[in-house]
Write a protein that holds these residues in place. Structure first.
Motif, PDB file in Angstrom:
ATOM      1  N   GLY A  33       0.778  -1.230   0.000  1.00  0.00           N
ATOM      2  CA  GLY A  33       0.000   0.000   0.000  1.00  0.00           C
ATOM      3  C   GLY A  33       0.809   1.277   0.000  1.00  0.00           C
ATOM      4  O   GLY A  33       0.234   2.350   0.099  1.00  0.00           O
ATOM      5  N   GLU A  34       2.131   1.204  -0.136  1.00  0.00           N
ATOM      6  CA  GLU A  34       2.964   2.413  -0.124  1.00  0.00           C
ATOM      7  C   GLU A  34       3.825   2.460  -1.379  1.00  0.00           C
ATOM      8  O   GLU A  34       4.697   1.623  -1.584  1.00  0.00           O
ATOM      9  CB  GLU A  34       3.855   2.444   1.122  1.00  0.00           C
ATOM     10  N   VAL A  35       3.545   3.453  -2.228  1.00  0.00           N
ATOM     11  CA  VAL A  35       4.254   3.606  -3.493  1.00  0.00           C
ATOM     12  C   VAL A  35       4.749   5.039  -3.664  1.00  0.00           C
ATOM     13  O   VAL A  35       4.186   5.978  -3.081  1.00  0.00           O
ATOM     14  CB  VAL A  35       3.366   3.217  -4.694  1.00  0.00           C
ATOM     15  N   TYR A  36       5.794   5.176  -4.479  1.00  0.00           N
ATOM     16  CA  TYR A  36       6.347   6.488  -4.828  1.00  0.00           C
ATOM     17  C   TYR A  36       6.579   6.516  -6.324  1.00  0.00           C
ATOM     18  O   TYR A  36       6.877   5.480  -6.938  1.00  0.00           O
ATOM     19  CB  TYR A  36       7.674   6.741  -4.109  1.00  0.00           C
ATOM     20  N   GLU A  92      -0.628   6.683  -5.220  1.00  0.00           N
ATOM     21  CA  GLU A  92      -1.351   5.962  -4.175  1.00  0.00           C
ATOM     22  C   GLU A  92      -1.828   4.616  -4.704  1.00  0.00           C
ATOM     23  O   GLU A  92      -1.908   4.397  -5.914  1.00  0.00           O
ATOM     24  CB  GLU A  92      -2.534   6.769  -3.668  1.00  0.00           C
ATOM     25  N   VAL A  93      -2.128   3.735  -3.772  1.00  0.00           N
ATOM     26  CA  VAL A  93      -2.731   2.449  -4.091  1.00  0.00           C
ATOM     27  C   VAL A  93      -4.195   2.538  -3.702  1.00  0.00           C
ATOM     28  O   VAL A  93      -4.529   2.925  -2.582  1.00  0.00           O
ATOM     29  CB  VAL A  93      -2.040   1.297  -3.330  1.00  0.00           C
ATOM     30  N   ILE A  98      -2.377   0.955  -8.794  1.00  0.00           N
ATOM     31  CA  ILE A  98      -1.496   2.097  -8.524  1.00  0.00           C
ATOM     32  C   ILE A  98      -1.921   3.256  -9.400  1.00  0.00           C
ATOM     33  O   ILE A  98      -2.077   3.105 -10.612  1.00  0.00           O
ATOM     34  CB  ILE A  98      -0.019   1.741  -8.796  1.00  0.00           C
ATOM     35  N   PHE A  99      -2.103   4.404  -8.757  1.00  0.00           N
ATOM     36  CA  PHE A  99      -2.479   5.640  -9.450  1.00  0.00           C
ATOM     37  C   PHE A  99      -1.384   6.679  -9.252  1.00  0.00           C
ATOM     38  O   PHE A  99      -0.803   6.781  -8.167  1.00  0.00           O
ATOM     39  CB  PHE A  99      -3.798   6.192  -8.887  1.00  0.00           C
ATOM     40  N   VAL A 100      -1.124   7.454 -10.304  1.00  0.00           N
ATOM     41  CA  VAL A 100      -0.121   8.515 -10.251  1.00  0.00           C
ATOM     42  C   VAL A 100      -0.782   9.801 -10.724  1.00  0.00           C
ATOM     43  O   VAL A 100      -1.470   9.816 -11.754  1.00  0.00           O
ATOM     44  CB  VAL A 100       1.106   8.184 -11.119  1.00  0.00           C
TER      45      VAL A 100
END
Length: 104
Positions: A33-36, A92-93, A98-100
């Protein structure tokens, strides 16, 4: 926000490059749940940051060509030879995707 991929397409502790609106973006998954998301191209040279090693404790990625470390949260280089930051993008997830946030 742009729907980029299924969350499982980016391994925890790794990154993957995507082309969004003609721009190469590196997406890193550092935990469930944590993306960059940052620009995929090193500001020092043409190396792909998505191919670099990710330090999960320091939340940075190492450029595979010359070893500069980039902070995944800010895009700022922590070590030389790079001294110019790369762009970062809110990500965000949501519902397993995944969305950017990106605008051309």
């Amino acid at each position: 926000m742009i729907d980029v991929c299924d969350v499982n397409e980016v391994p925890v502790g790794g990154g993957r490059a995507f082309t969004i609106a003609g721009r190469r973006i590196a997406v890193f998954r550092v935990a469930e749940g944590e993306v960059y998301a940052i620009d995929d191209r090193c500001s020092h040279d043409e190396a792909s940051l998505s191919e670099g090693d990710v330090d999960l404790d320091e939340l940075c990625v190492e450029c595979p060509m010359h070893g500069s470390l980039f902070d995944l949260r800010t895009g700022k280089p922590r070590t030389l030879p790079a001294f110019t930051p790369v762009a970062t993008y809110r990500s965000e997830v949501r519902d397993g995707r995944i969305f950017v946030e990106f605008s051309a």
